[in-house]
Motif scaffolding. Structure first.
Motif, PDB file in Angstrom:
ATOM      1  N   THR A   1      -4.182  27.645 -10.596  1.00 44.02           N
ATOM      2  CA  THR A   1      -5.364  28.460 -10.865  1.00 44.02           C
ATOM      3  C   THR A   1      -4.930  29.897 -11.107  1.00 44.02           C
ATOM      4  O   THR A   1      -3.973  30.380 -10.510  1.00 44.02           O
ATOM      5  N   ALA A   2      -5.634  30.574 -11.989  1.00 46.52           N
ATOM      6  CA  ALA A   2      -5.409  31.997 -12.271  1.00 46.52           C
ATOM      7  C   ALA A   2      -6.701  32.723 -11.944  1.00 46.52           C
ATOM      8  O   ALA A   2      -7.783  32.234 -12.259  1.00 46.52           O
ATOM      9  N   SER A   3      -6.579  33.909 -11.319  1.00 45.80           N
ATOM     10  CA  SER A   3      -7.782  34.578 -10.843  1.00 45.80           C
ATOM     11  C   SER A   3      -7.827  36.058 -11.196  1.00 45.80           C
ATOM     12  O   SER A   3      -6.794  36.710 -11.385  1.00 45.80           O
TER      13      SER A   3
ATOM     14  N   LYS B   1     -11.698  36.598  -6.035  1.00 51.80           N
ATOM     15  CA  LYS B   1     -12.491  36.911  -7.222  1.00 51.80           C
ATOM     16  C   LYS B   1     -12.540  35.684  -8.127  1.00 51.80           C
ATOM     17  O   LYS B   1     -12.022  34.620  -7.793  1.00 51.80           O
ATOM     18  N   GLU B   2     -13.130  35.843  -9.306  1.00 46.66           N
ATOM     19  CA  GLU B   2     -13.359  34.745 -10.235  1.00 46.66           C
ATOM     20  C   GLU B   2     -12.082  33.979 -10.576  1.00 46.66           C
ATOM     21  O   GLU B   2     -11.019  34.573 -10.736  1.00 46.66           O
ATOM     22  N   VAL B   3     -12.215  32.657 -10.710  1.00 48.51           N
ATOM     23  CA  VAL B   3     -11.136  31.817 -11.223  1.00 48.51           C
ATOM     24  C   VAL B   3     -11.282  31.818 -12.740  1.00 48.51           C
ATOM     25  O   VAL B   3     -12.302  31.389 -13.273  1.00 48.51           O
ATOM     26  N   LEU B   4     -10.262  32.312 -13.447  1.00 51.17           N
ATOM     27  CA  LEU B   4     -10.350  32.495 -14.892  1.00 51.17           C
ATOM     28  C   LEU B   4      -9.703  31.369 -15.694  1.00 51.17           C
ATOM     29  O   LEU B   4     -10.015  31.183 -16.865  1.00 51.17           O
ATOM     30  N   ASP B   5      -8.782  30.617 -15.067  1.00 49.15           N
ATOM     31  CA  ASP B   5      -8.126  29.524 -15.781  1.00 49.15           C
ATOM     32  C   ASP B   5      -7.615  28.514 -14.772  1.00 49.15           C
ATOM     33  O   ASP B   5      -7.290  28.865 -13.633  1.00 49.15           O
TER      34      ASP B   5
ATOM     35  N   THR C   1     -11.967  22.024 -12.802  1.00 48.31           N
ATOM     36  CA  THR C   1     -12.812  23.066 -13.388  1.00 48.31           C
ATOM     37  C   THR C   1     -12.630  24.363 -12.612  1.00 48.31           C
ATOM     38  O   THR C   1     -12.452  24.344 -11.395  1.00 48.31           O
ATOM     39  N   GLY C   2     -12.671  25.464 -13.320  1.00 51.33           N
ATOM     40  CA  GLY C   2     -12.612  26.782 -12.693  1.00 51.33           C
ATOM     41  C   GLY C   2     -13.889  27.531 -13.002  1.00 51.33           C
ATOM     42  O   GLY C   2     -14.509  27.320 -14.046  1.00 51.33           O
TER      43      GLY C   2
ATOM     44  N   GLY D   1     -21.466  29.392 -10.391  1.00 53.91           N
ATOM     45  CA  GLY D   1     -21.199  30.457 -11.346  1.00 53.91           C
ATOM     46  C   GLY D   1     -20.788  29.865 -12.673  1.00 53.91           C
ATOM     47  O   GLY D   1     -20.610  28.645 -12.823  1.00 53.91           O
ATOM     48  N   GLU D   2     -20.609  30.734 -13.657  1.00 44.94           N
ATOM     49  CA  GLU D   2     -20.227  30.305 -14.994  1.00 44.94           C
ATOM     50  C   GLU D   2     -18.876  29.589 -14.974  1.00 44.94           C
ATOM     51  O   GLU D   2     -17.986  29.950 -14.222  1.00 44.94           O
ATOM     52  N   ILE D   3     -18.740  28.583 -15.817  1.00 45.06           N
ATOM     53  CA  ILE D   3     -17.482  27.847 -15.938  1.00 45.06           C
ATOM     54  C   ILE D   3     -16.540  28.678 -16.810  1.00 45.06           C
ATOM     55  O   ILE D   3     -16.928  29.175 -17.863  1.00 45.06           O
ATOM     56  N   SER D   4     -15.293  28.800 -16.367  1.00 43.98           N
ATOM     57  CA  SER D   4     -14.299  29.553 -17.136  1.00 43.98           C
ATOM     58  C   SER D   4     -13.273  28.649 -17.802  1.00 43.98           C
ATOM     59  O   SER D   4     -12.707  28.995 -18.827  1.00 43.98           O
TER      60      SER D   4
END
Length: 187
Positions: free
Chosen positions: A155-157, A139-143, A113-114, A97-100
């Protein structure tokens, strides 16, 4: 004084991320135009264009010595660049998925990397090899970020939780829950 020293022009689309190098001599900008640029702060001039991603760059970070920079892209990859030459050193491939978010640890040996694929990955910063995938978010890892010793990864999600992992054992040592909505940043 509020005085503007320089206006940097050269990207063909919006700039979505930026960072100073540790010496405060360069500014890096990442853009929707799929490139990152390095700018000399004293001269107000472009030093290098970092080209190689096939989608927008939404994360970038210098290492603590300022000789390397990483760029994270919606093309699912992270690129490691030599700041002095602008040369691509490694492309970190593995996320689905996209890198955040992407960051070096303090001693420049690791990269975290998240991604929107709900995972966090740990990489060897020197060789570019994948070390581990840290999973658990729904769900997505945002930071993502390292602590100052490089021993822990946070990690922040979008699932409303944050997690803390031991960088050596790769085990989750804390699940931080209580927010009612997504957590966009962690430090």
């Amino acid at each position: 004084t509020g005085k503007c020293y320089h206006t940097f022009r050269g990207h063909s689309a919006e700039i979505v991320c930026l960072s100073f190098n540790p010496q405060s001599t360069l500014l890096a900008t990442g853009s929707m135009d799929t490139t990152a640029k390095l700018w000399d702060l004293e001269k107000g001039e472009e030093v290098a264009t970092l080209s190689g991603h096939s989608a927008e760059i939404i994360a970038l970070s210098f290492n603590t010595t300022g000789d390397r920079i990483i760029t994270g892209s919606f093309d699912h990859t992270v690129a490691v660049w030599d700041v002095g030459t602008g040369r691509l050193l490694h492309t970190l491939i593995g996320h689905r998925g996209e890198i955040s978010s992407a960051q070096f640890n303090w001693d420049c040996s690791l990269i975290v990397t998240g991604s929107m694929d709900k995972t966090c990955m740990l990489w060897n910063a020197v060789t570019g090899t994948h070390i581990a995938t840290l999973a658990g978010h729904r769900k997505e890892v945002l930071d993502v970020c390292f602590d100052y010793t490089g021993q822990r990864i946070a990690t922040a999600s979008a699932d409303g939780s944050a997690r803390v992992y031991n960088a050596e054992t790769k085990q989750c040592i804390a699940k931080l829950e209580g927010h009612k909505d997504e957590i966009s940043k962690v430090s």
